[in-house]
Design a protein around this motif. Structure first.
Motif, mmCIF file in Angstrom:
data_model
loop_
_atom_site.group_PDB
_atom_site.id
_atom_site.type_symbol
_atom_site.label_atom_id
_atom_site.label_comp_id
_atom_site.label_asym_id
_atom_site.label_seq_id
_atom_site.Cartn_x
_atom_site.Cartn_y
_atom_site.Cartn_z
ATOM 1 N N PHE A 1 0.825 -1.204 0.000
ATOM 2 C CA PHE A 1 0.000 0.000 0.000
ATOM 3 C C PHE A 1 0.858 1.252 0.000
ATOM 4 O O PHE A 1 1.931 1.285 0.603
ATOM 5 C CB PHE A 1 -0.838 0.119 1.282
ATOM 6 N N VAL B 1 -6.182 4.603 1.356
ATOM 7 C CA VAL B 1 -5.232 3.958 0.450
ATOM 8 C C VAL B 1 -5.186 4.691 -0.889
ATOM 9 O O VAL B 1 -6.209 4.853 -1.558
ATOM 10 C CB VAL B 1 -5.607 2.476 0.237
ATOM 11 N N ARG C 1 -2.699 0.307 -4.233
ATOM 12 C CA ARG C 1 -2.665 -1.048 -3.670
ATOM 13 C C ARG C 1 -2.226 -2.003 -4.766
ATOM 14 O O ARG C 1 -2.737 -1.952 -5.881
ATOM 15 C CB ARG C 1 -4.052 -1.448 -3.173
#
Length: 102
Positions: free
Chosen positions: A8, A86, A89
């Motif tokens: 991430f 996030v 990813r």
């Protein structure tokens, strides 16, 4: 062993407390799955330039065991809850019959 690895990078306004909350949630969730026999997660230490900010590595004996964990409603709820933190990813699942230097 089947490994699930996730990397991430976080959005700019994420705090250290946010990241700790994600780590705590993930560790609490995986504790419910004895079939996940290897689990590690944590923040990047800054050893290599350009590294992602956070990593997860989970291992199970079979792909089915790993799928059961990843598809569990509790695990999916964590992913949905933390998704807004996030920025990027990346994930990969792979099999390794040899994972120790022996």
């Amino acid at each position: 062993m089947i490994f699930h690895t996730v990397l991430f990078n976080f959005v700019e306004n994420v705090t250290s407390e946010n990241i700790q909350g994600l780590e705590d949630a993930l560790r609490a969730d995986v504790a419910n799955f004895p079939q996940v026999t290897f689990y590690a997660c944590g923040r990047d230490l800054g050893v290599s330039a350009g590294s992602d900010q956070f990593a997860i590595v989970a291992g199970a004996e079979t792909a089915k065991d790993l799928e059961d964990y990843l598809n569990d409603p509790g695990h999916k709820a964590i992913a949905a809850e933390w998704k807004h933190f996030v920025a990027t990813r990346h994930a990969v699942e792979f099999e390794s019959k040899k994972y120790l230097n022996d």
